[in-house]
Write an enzyme that holds these catalytic residues in place. Sequence first.
Site, short mmCIF file in Angstrom:
data_model
loop_
_atom_site.label_atom_id
_atom_site.label_comp_id
_atom_site.label_asym_id
_atom_site.label_seq_id
_atom_site.Cartn_x
_atom_site.Cartn_y
_atom_site.Cartn_z
CB ALA A 34 84.52 -27.75 -75.08
NE ARG A 66 82.28 -26.55 -78.15
CZ ARG A 66 82.36 -26.34 -79.45
NH1 ARG A 66 82.31 -25.12 -79.93
NH2 ARG A 66 82.52 -27.34 -80.29
CG ASP A 125 83.91 -36.46 -80.69
OD1 ASP A 125 84.26 -37.66 -80.61
OD2 ASP A 125 84.13 -35.76 -81.69
CG PHE A 127 78.92 -42.91 -75.53
CD1 PHE A 127 79.33 -43.03 -74.20
CD2 PHE A 127 78.03 -41.91 -75.85
CE1 PHE A 127 78.86 -42.18 -73.23
CE2 PHE A 127 77.54 -41.05 -74.88
CZ PHE A 127 77.96 -41.19 -73.57
CB CYS A 169 78.94 -50.69 -64.22
SG CYS A 169 80.21 -51.82 -63.69
CB CYS A 184 78.30 -30.06 -79.63
SG CYS A 184 79.69 -30.45 -80.68
CB CYS A 241 80.35 -55.13 -65.30
SG CYS A 241 81.19 -54.13 -66.53
#
Length: 339
Positions: A34, A66, A125, A127, A169, A184, A241
């Site tokens: 999307a 979408r 979609d 991480f 971070c 989703c 970091c």
Amino acid sequence: MQTRYARQTVLKEIGEAGQRMIADSTVVVVGLGALGSNCANLLARAGIGSLRLADRDVVDWTNLQRQSLFEEEDANQSMPKAEAAARHLKRINSAIRYEPITDDIHPGNVERIVAGAAVVVDGLDNFYTRALINQACVKHGIPWIYGACLGTYGNIATIVPGVSACLNCLLPDVAQATTPPLSCETFGVLGPVAALVAAWQSAEALKIVVGKQAAVSPQLVYVQLWDNDFSLLPMTRNAECTVCGQRKFELLEQGNRLATASLCGRDAVQIMPSRSFSMDFDLLRETLSRILTVEENPFLIKFRADDHDVVVFHDGRAMIFGIADPKAALSLYAKYIGG
Ligand SMILES: [Zn+2]
């Protein structure tokens, strides 16, 4: 051609000089769901010189609600999203150089995928891949624009290496979160939220491309469209970091591809062939055609076996649908494809 961008060059924020910078730039869109498909549409219309479009998936009927670039025919033909996007965008703006990449983004290819980009736009979609993009972009000093939407809310964060906080971070060790608790598929997503997040991301990308980096948002944008809620949240850089502070790029150094990955929102498992497995694609198609109904397009074959739909790309990468257990997916792969 001179008049095509008239409404854009007349903007004092862009002008003729900005338009030349847009035409000379390479922008990478990673993930063409999307967010990515809406961004690619806006950026192609704006006249970005070179658009590199990367996605591992094929167009599905549930995408059409979408994902604004795709059409029913793409879903019927199980077209790879990168190829379908490039084909539609060529009809929108034929002056652009399109580089469709149908592959999983992994440590072995991510630096090549972002190379030379003025900015990378996130339509991903999951991480793990975002953390990989974050490391590649921080390492090479490439700004990237995080975007996410779920349900009726969305987030945007513009990450400028050396200036703003990076993804690590904000969300340390987020790479481990390979399976988000909400997707989703189960939670849904309102089409207009995706369009809004993509519009914001595209504007941020254009600011960077025309050299107006000072205009990007230094804060994380949160928008809740159903409840009419909007906030800007601080993005604080962490001097300690590991990624942008200590410049340790551990994910990039894990050279191996993951053997399997669950695909967010797809009820599917992706199988990556081991490097030693070399597949004869024509032979596979022929062999399977003798026992099963095999559909094909120039990029892949699709068949149904043991109650699962299976898509196999030319490089041996496969997606097995209606399955959650990676081991079961691997054994189905071994049975029908090999490896
Ligand atoms: Zn950082």
